[in-house]
Write a protein that holds these residues in place. Structure first.
Motif, PDB file in Angstrom:
ATOM      1  N   ASP A 202     -37.089 -15.806  45.148  1.00  0.00           N
ATOM      2  CA  ASP A 202     -37.534 -14.807  44.177  1.00  0.00           C
ATOM      3  C   ASP A 202     -38.387 -13.729  44.864  1.00  0.00           C
ATOM      4  O   ASP A 202     -39.422 -14.017  45.458  1.00  0.00           O
ATOM      5  CB  ASP A 202     -38.368 -15.511  43.102  1.00  0.00           C
ATOM      6  CG  ASP A 202     -38.791 -14.567  41.989  1.00  0.00           C
ATOM      7  OD1 ASP A 202     -38.538 -13.348  42.096  1.00  0.00           O
ATOM      8  OD2 ASP A 202     -39.385 -15.067  41.014  1.00  0.00           O
ATOM      9  N   ILE A 203     -37.949 -12.501  44.776  1.00  0.00           N
ATOM     10  CA  ILE A 203     -38.666 -11.405  45.451  1.00  0.00           C
ATOM     11  C   ILE A 203     -40.118 -11.313  44.987  1.00  0.00           C
ATOM     12  O   ILE A 203     -40.998 -10.934  45.757  1.00  0.00           O
ATOM     13  CB  ILE A 203     -37.942 -10.056  45.250  1.00  0.00           C
ATOM     14  CG1 ILE A 203     -38.539  -8.989  46.172  1.00  0.00           C
ATOM     15  CG2 ILE A 203     -37.980  -9.613  43.798  1.00  0.00           C
ATOM     16  CD1 ILE A 203     -37.763  -7.701  46.211  1.00  0.00           C
ATOM     17  N   ARG A 204     -40.364 -11.689  43.747  1.00  0.00           N
ATOM     18  CA  ARG A 204     -41.726 -11.537  43.214  1.00  0.00           C
ATOM     19  C   ARG A 204     -42.712 -12.430  43.959  1.00  0.00           C
ATOM     20  O   ARG A 204     -43.903 -12.120  44.018  1.00  0.00           O
ATOM     21  CB  ARG A 204     -41.731 -11.825  41.709  1.00  0.00           C
ATOM     22  CG  ARG A 204     -42.972 -11.313  41.037  1.00  0.00           C
ATOM     23  CD  ARG A 204     -42.911 -11.419  39.531  1.00  0.00           C
ATOM     24  NE  ARG A 204     -42.124 -10.363  38.910  1.00  0.00           N
ATOM     25  CZ  ARG A 204     -41.970 -10.233  37.600  1.00  0.00           C
ATOM     26  NH1 ARG A 204     -42.543 -11.088  36.768  1.00  0.00           N
ATOM     27  NH2 ARG A 204     -41.236  -9.250  37.095  1.00  0.00           N
TER      28      ARG A 204
ATOM     29  N   VAL B  82     -33.357 -10.790  43.372  1.00  0.00           N
ATOM     30  CA  VAL B  82     -34.120 -10.064  42.361  1.00  0.00           C
ATOM     31  C   VAL B  82     -33.842 -10.560  40.950  1.00  0.00           C
ATOM     32  O   VAL B  82     -34.549 -10.190  40.020  1.00  0.00           O
ATOM     33  CB  VAL B  82     -33.872  -8.537  42.407  1.00  0.00           C
ATOM     34  CG1 VAL B  82     -34.304  -7.962  43.745  1.00  0.00           C
ATOM     35  CG2 VAL B  82     -32.425  -8.201  42.115  1.00  0.00           C
ATOM     36  N   SER B  83     -32.806 -11.375  40.789  1.00  0.00           N
ATOM     37  CA  SER B  83     -32.461 -11.783  39.425  1.00  0.00           C
ATOM     38  C   SER B  83     -31.552 -12.993  39.453  1.00  0.00           C
ATOM     39  O   SER B  83     -30.799 -13.188  40.410  1.00  0.00           O
ATOM     40  CB  SER B  83     -31.751 -10.625  38.708  1.00  0.00           C
ATOM     41  OG  SER B  83     -31.334 -11.015  37.414  1.00  0.00           O
TER      42      SER B  83
ATOM     43  N   LEU C 149     -29.249 -13.132  37.344  1.00  0.00           N
ATOM     44  CA  LEU C 149     -27.976 -12.524  36.944  1.00  0.00           C
ATOM     45  C   LEU C 149     -27.366 -11.780  38.127  1.00  0.00           C
ATOM     46  O   LEU C 149     -28.062 -11.415  39.068  1.00  0.00           O
ATOM     47  CB  LEU C 149     -28.209 -11.539  35.799  1.00  0.00           C
ATOM     48  CG  LEU C 149     -28.797 -12.114  34.523  1.00  0.00           C
ATOM     49  CD1 LEU C 149     -29.094 -10.990  33.531  1.00  0.00           C
ATOM     50  CD2 LEU C 149     -27.835 -13.120  33.911  1.00  0.00           C
TER      51      LEU C 149
ATOM     52  N   LEU D  23     -26.456  -8.647  39.321  1.00  0.00           N
ATOM     53  CA  LEU D  23     -26.716  -7.244  38.979  1.00  0.00           C
ATOM     54  C   LEU D  23     -25.889  -6.304  39.837  1.00  0.00           C
ATOM     55  O   LEU D  23     -25.411  -6.675  40.902  1.00  0.00           O
ATOM     56  CB  LEU D  23     -28.200  -6.924  39.186  1.00  0.00           C
ATOM     57  CG  LEU D  23     -29.209  -7.704  38.362  1.00  0.00           C
ATOM     58  CD1 LEU D  23     -30.617  -7.201  38.662  1.00  0.00           C
ATOM     59  CD2 LEU D  23     -28.914  -7.588  36.871  1.00  0.00           C
TER      60      LEU D  23
ATOM     61  N   ILE E 135     -35.097  -2.300  41.058  1.00  0.00           N
ATOM     62  CA  ILE E 135     -36.053  -3.396  40.850  1.00  0.00           C
ATOM     63  C   ILE E 135     -36.912  -3.621  42.094  1.00  0.00           C
ATOM     64  O   ILE E 135     -38.115  -3.863  41.996  1.00  0.00           O
ATOM     65  CB  ILE E 135     -35.282  -4.675  40.442  1.00  0.00           C
ATOM     66  CG1 ILE E 135     -34.696  -4.492  39.039  1.00  0.00           C
ATOM     67  CG2 ILE E 135     -36.191  -5.901  40.496  1.00  0.00           C
ATOM     68  CD1 ILE E 135     -33.652  -5.532  38.664  1.00  0.00           C
TER      69      ILE E 135
END
Lengths: 195, 195
Positions: free
Chosen positions: A133-135, A172-173, A175, A177, A185
């Motif tokens: 997860d990039i976050r 980033v997701s 899903l 994308l 994002i």
């Protein structure tokens, strides 16, 4: 600084019809990636670079480099950006970058050539759906450059090269994308950390 | 469900040139908003609606409604979406929605008409740069619909109407982003909460 490198698996390497960007090896995706990477409302971001690797017929590979701080006369719509890319591929590309418009350069470079070059200034991250997860990672970054594929993704041969150079595989997701959404994002997550 | 309502302050209300979407009252922005709202890589999101309010000459207001679950034959590039919008504005709009293509509807509706209508199914949020951080609010949302402006923003008269209906004013970034970037980020934040 931040950078993006998008692999256009089938993106045309000769001038194409601006009224059919999808038909030019999905050049529309590359145009949207450029737009999302560089533009804010009524302005252009500072210190962002976009690299496009065009692997489509008839004259691959060609690479395009766009430097936000040098850019003039580009607007965020697909057709305008497509016009810049069309001009770039109309030139005979040589090993060294040649400027075709303010801030827009073209050269004949392989993916490895590009990664060798950008790894001098950037930490390279590979964007893939199953990455971390990039976050969780974004606050640790310094001069990141993100490599991602178009609608086809990144083929195995290219992926192996990217993994040689990359500091991590990020997602980033959950899903699947579109490439330009990933770019938007990433910018958003970086903006929140003031990188 | 989630929805987006984008105000096109100068978006043409008659058929326009697909090779000059920016010249059609910045129709390019509306096309990119539709693309970012509805499309994933190789698929279309479920249960998303996009409303476009076109306030440009010569026949304002016209509203376009796009329902993701009914959509056929739309692709994410600006020109393709522009073609759908061009067809929609070519019809004589009446008070009730008229389907012009699978999932694409047109009607003559004011901003107030639209907000009355969507407020039956949605909680309305207004996106503005000085709003509350969306990340703090996103987990509380149920069937949110986000209202935002194009390159001009939202004019005072329209803003007053939106504020009558909205549950909150939210911001996605400290930077002044393009409308379609806001849409992509809203989708991203909602995706992370599984709304």
């Amino acid at each position: 600084m931040r950078g993006f490198l998008i692999v256009g698996n089938e993106a045309f390497t000769e001038p194409f019809n601006l009224s059919d960007l999808p038909g030019a090896g999905r050049m529309d995706i590359l145009c949207r990636c450029v737009s999302q990477a560089l533009f804010l409302s009524h302005s252009i971001r500072k210190r962002v670079e976009v690299y496009l690797l065009l692997l489509g017929e008839p004259d691959p590979p060609k690479a395009i480099r766009i430097i936000s701080d040098e850019l003039r006369r580009m607007s965020p719509d697909e057709r305008n950006i497509g016009g810049h890319l069309r001009k770039a591929v109309s030139f005979k590309a040589s090993k060294d970058w040649m400027e075709v418009n303010s801030g827009v350069y073209v050269a004949r470079k392989t993916l490895r050539d590009l990664l060798v070059e950008v790894s001098e200034s950037y930490e390279i991250y590979y964007l893939r759906e199953d990455g971390k997860d990039i976050r969780e990672e974004v606050t640790k970054m310094k001069n990141p450059l993100f490599v991602l594929g178009d609608h086809i993704g990144v083929r195995r041969a290219e992926e192996d090269v990217i993994l040689e150079f990359s500091s991590g595989v990020l997602s980033v997701s959950g899903l699947s994308l579109m490439a330009e959404q990933c770019v938007a994002i990433v910018n958003y997550e970086l903006d929140r950390t003031n990188i």
